[in-house]
Design an enzyme around this catalytic site. Structure first.
Site, PDB file in Angstrom:
ATOM      1  N   LEU B  14       0.817  -1.211   0.000  1.00 19.00           N
ATOM      2  CA  LEU B  14       0.000   0.000   0.000  1.00 19.00           C
ATOM      3  C   LEU B  14       0.855   1.267   0.000  1.00 19.00           C
ATOM      4  CD1 LEU B  14      -2.622  -1.246   2.613  1.00 19.00           C
ATOM      5  CD2 LEU B  14      -3.076  -0.795   0.193  1.00 19.00           C
ATOM      6  N   GLY B  18       6.246   1.848   2.781  1.00 17.78           N
ATOM      7  CA  GLY B  18       7.703   1.947   2.900  1.00 17.78           C
ATOM      8  C   GLY B  18       8.480   1.433   1.696  1.00 17.78           C
ATOM      9  N   SER B  87       1.273  -1.530  -7.341  1.00 14.94           N
ATOM     10  CA  SER B  87       0.872  -2.700  -8.142  1.00 14.94           C
ATOM     11  C   SER B  87      -0.219  -3.514  -7.450  1.00 14.94           C
ATOM     12  CB  SER B  87       2.082  -3.572  -8.497  1.00 14.94           C
ATOM     13  OG  SER B  87       2.876  -3.906  -7.376  1.00 14.94           O
TER      14      SER B  87
END
Lengths: 233, 233
Positions: B14, B18, B87
């Site tokens: 998400l 990071g 993605s």
């Protein structure tokens, strides 16, 4: 061969001038010398990375910037990258050169030169006839600009040279810049030189066009290919 | 190190989990071992190669296919390529994997995992609040799907690990696959392990969310972050 530097070989020229054929032969020759090579073909690139872009100046520039970006990523990692896209505008070609040279990577502009009369005679994709008849807008060299390089690093003339000669001229340039290993000519060559594949030659028609009398070359071409009088505008 | 094979390290997760931070640290660590590395950051890629694409499923898929294409070109030439793009769709990630594995190049899917409650607390770009308030359409994980990997090659949990730990887990995987040289631990390391940069931790708030009572995590988040009652629909 370790840590050899990458480079970007930037073929520019009109549609049908021979960029794709030349790029393929160059790739074969370079790989035979142990060089990592990627060919970024203009048409293929439009499918993979520029679908949706048209042929306005802005879209063409965007497409060339993208090819330049991928050339940059590859060549700064040691890959010999060959771009085979028309790239009609000088300013964007120069912009790509600057971006690549900023990475301390050599950018070699190759003008794949062929008179438009010969291209119209070859007419590989049947597009010149359409464009000359005025049915194809935005066709480079006929209904859209092509800005020839002012100081290309290499010029190959595909109406006068064999594909192999054009390739050799470029390979020699890479050798002289120390970008690829020189070939030991005492050992058998991988690329055969027994047969010379000729560029689809149209030397005769080229001469015919030259002899066709006054007028701009486009006017003459239209007269020859359309077999009808050209209206004055 | 000669002729070492390239690979594609595919970080998925998400927004704010990071990926970019992790990719940067991985690149530093890998370059210190003499590996050629390119990071394809999702946001940066959108500027360079996907300008004009939106956030519909179709456009997201196109963007990911393009990143995959560039990863393929780079990694088949020996470059260690790190993709740091959300993605969100499983099918396109799998499609990219197949295309890359077809080149005999390893594709390592890394799930950069972090609970949405922690991400909303971090809210690096201030987007979760907007999305949870319903003012941001098509925001992955809130108003748009995110399909977690079913069988990722590596999972890192950025709400529990330091950035260095997450990086080490991935580096170890690359070592075990023989894709990068192992480091001689008797020699000084280039990446300092004296300080551990922590992921922007929100463990406390994460606990608070868990304790906030019943309802879906999104409902709880909305209650916590918007400070107003959620209308039932």
């Amino acid at each position: 061969m370790k840590n050899r530097k990458g480079f970007t070989l930037w073929l520019t020229g009109l549609s049908g001038a021979g960029k794709t054929t030349l790029a393929a032969l160059l790739a074969t020759e370079l790989r035979a010398r142990g060089v990592n090579v990627e060919v970024l073909d203009g048409d293929e690139f439009r499918t993979n990375l520029s679908k949706g872009l048209g042929f306005s100046k802005e879209d063409r520039d965007t497409n060339i910037r993208r090819i330049g970006y991928v050339c940059r990523l590859l060549s700064r990692n040691g890959v010999g990258t060959v771009s085979a896209a028309i790239s009609p505008y000088r300013s964007v070609r120069d912009e790509v050169r600057r971006a690549i040279e900023r990475e301390d990577v050599e950018f070699i502009e190759v003008f794949v030169k062929c008179p438009i009369a010969v291209l119209a005679e070859r007419d590989v994709k049947g597009l010149y006839k359409e464009a000359l008849a005025g049915r194809l807008k935005g066709f480079t060299g006929v209904s859209d600009p092509y800005e020839e390089p002012l100081a290309p690093d290499v010029i190959v003339e595909t109406d006068r040279e064999t594909v192999e000669s054009s390739s050799s001229i470029i390979i020699r340039e890479l050798e002289q810049r120390g970008l690829i290993p020189e070939v030991d000519l005492s050992r058998p060559r991988i690329v055969s030189s027994g047969f010379s594949r000729r560029w689809r030659s149209a030397a005769k028609s080229s001469r015919r066009v030259t002899a066709a009398g006054g007028g701009s070359s486009l006017t003459i071409l239209k007269r020859l290919f359309l077999n009808k009088p050209i209206r004055k505008r």
